[in-house]
Design a protein around this motif. Sequence first.
Motif, PDB file in Angstrom:
ATOM      1  N   ASP A 145       0.857  -1.184   0.000  1.00  0.00           N
ATOM      2  CA  ASP A 145       0.000   0.000   0.000  1.00  0.00           C
ATOM      3  C   ASP A 145       0.893   1.232   0.000  1.00  0.00           C
ATOM      4  O   ASP A 145       0.753   2.135   0.826  1.00  0.00           O
ATOM      5  CB  ASP A 145      -0.927  -0.008   1.215  1.00  0.00           C
ATOM      6  CG  ASP A 145      -2.065   1.020   1.091  1.00  0.00           C
ATOM      7  OD1 ASP A 145      -2.232   1.599  -0.004  1.00  0.00           O
ATOM      8  OD2 ASP A 145      -2.772   1.229   2.095  1.00  0.00           O
ATOM      9  N   PHE A 146       1.809   1.247  -0.967  1.00  0.00           N
ATOM     10  CA  PHE A 146       2.792   2.310  -1.078  1.00  0.00           C
ATOM     11  C   PHE A 146       2.110   3.532  -1.685  1.00  0.00           C
ATOM     12  O   PHE A 146       1.908   3.613  -2.897  1.00  0.00           O
ATOM     13  CB  PHE A 146       3.954   1.829  -1.946  1.00  0.00           C
ATOM     14  CG  PHE A 146       5.128   2.765  -2.004  1.00  0.00           C
ATOM     15  CD1 PHE A 146       5.865   3.055  -0.876  1.00  0.00           C
ATOM     16  CD2 PHE A 146       5.505   3.338  -3.211  1.00  0.00           C
ATOM     17  CE1 PHE A 146       6.959   3.904  -0.932  1.00  0.00           C
ATOM     18  CE2 PHE A 146       6.591   4.197  -3.286  1.00  0.00           C
ATOM     19  CZ  PHE A 146       7.319   4.481  -2.144  1.00  0.00           C
ATOM     20  N   ASN A 147       1.721   4.476  -0.838  1.00  0.00           N
ATOM     21  CA  ASN A 147       0.980   5.640  -1.327  1.00  0.00           C
ATOM     22  C   ASN A 147       1.359   6.871  -0.512  1.00  0.00           C
ATOM     23  O   ASN A 147       2.026   6.771   0.522  1.00  0.00           O
ATOM     24  CB  ASN A 147      -0.528   5.362  -1.299  1.00  0.00           C
ATOM     25  CG  ASN A 147      -1.120   5.420   0.087  1.00  0.00           C
ATOM     26  OD1 ASN A 147      -1.235   6.494   0.675  1.00  0.00           O
ATOM     27  ND2 ASN A 147      -1.526   4.265   0.624  1.00  0.00           N
ATOM     28  N   PRO A 148       0.960   8.069  -0.960  1.00  0.00           N
ATOM     29  CA  PRO A 148       1.409   9.300  -0.298  1.00  0.00           C
ATOM     30  C   PRO A 148       0.975   9.424   1.160  1.00  0.00           C
ATOM     31  O   PRO A 148       1.546  10.248   1.893  1.00  0.00           O
ATOM     32  CB  PRO A 148       0.762  10.408  -1.154  1.00  0.00           C
ATOM     33  CG  PRO A 148       0.544   9.777  -2.484  1.00  0.00           C
ATOM     34  CD  PRO A 148       0.203   8.350  -2.196  1.00  0.00           C
ATOM     35  N   ALA A 149      -0.015   8.646   1.606  1.00  0.00           N
ATOM     36  CA  ALA A 149      -0.483   8.741   2.991  1.00  0.00           C
ATOM     37  C   ALA A 149       0.293   7.837   3.940  1.00  0.00           C
ATOM     38  O   ALA A 149       0.070   7.898   5.155  1.00  0.00           O
ATOM     39  CB  ALA A 149      -1.973   8.398   3.061  1.00  0.00           C
TER      40      ALA A 149
END
Length: 350
Positions: free
Chosen positions: A221-225
Amino acid sequence: MEQSMVAFLQRTLPDASRIEIENFQQIAGGFSRETFKCDARVTRNGAEEVMPLILRKDPPDVEAILHTDRSVEHALIESVRLRTTIPVSRSYGFEMDPAPFGEPAMVIERASGSGQTSALFNGGEDEDQAESVIKHLCEILVELHSCPVHKIDPDGLLTDPFHRGIKIDSWDSFMESTIEFMESSYPTLNYDPILMIALDAILTLRRNKPRPMPLAVVHGDFNPANFLYENGQVSALIDWEASRVGDPREDLGWMVLMDVVSNTHVMDYPKKEGGFLAYYNKLTGNDITPEELGYFTLFGTMQIAVPVQQFVSRRVNKEYMLLLPLYVAQSSMPALPTMAQLMGYAGVPA
């Protein structure tokens, strides 16, 4: 739950003579786990310290979008913390018995740093840190993908943590078993004609597989958050519950989609290196192409679309009457134009 936290910490810190929980409160945002923060005032050997903590608790089973295991997440976080230089919050342990906290839970260190990553972009107050923060983020991802699977996951907990029948004896078997899972799941999420696009995506993925690449532990879940930053560096990569063995291009592709959905620009940095993909390729020598990135953007979208749309489908079929699935359905709609664009649908703007 404060007393349950005290009891948990007494088991974890047997040398503590006094433990007090302060400022216990739920943290807003996210819907995969229920998250709380607090400070533990701990006295050991006559000295007092304050431990900033996070409690991550499973939601009630009926509200769970993705069923993950706190014991597996604990083992992974501690393995990454002890065997790599990747910045992560220490995990103090887990409680699989639902009695103390109402559901299985884990307690982790509350890392320092800002989670408002939107401030790095679009004229935000921390835009001057974007170049160095995202450069560091890319270096962290490269370290994760470059670390041998057996080093991070010696017990094989990440082979198929969601019990989907995924095989990892080769890249081909991983891809085929994953696509087979997606295809077999389609009847359970097809609650609206618009989701025919999901079936088209699955068949597109099967037809157009890219070149093989060595499997690695992926964040999932590599994401900006899911990173914190301070002083121009990433202070912690967080939220490891979706981690597993997979193709490293999955993390890159998912960030592409989440950049669009979040109106961030992670993939544009570090600008001095030509962007995230160019710097990643420079560090790894993998020479991942934009076409491969597009494939794994679609692949990653379908990886999360299956459990999310199954969650919504159960609400549509009135298996429960929660409001959360309706919110999830609305928030997932922006992904549909991206999927159409990736598959080359006519009339979809680039």
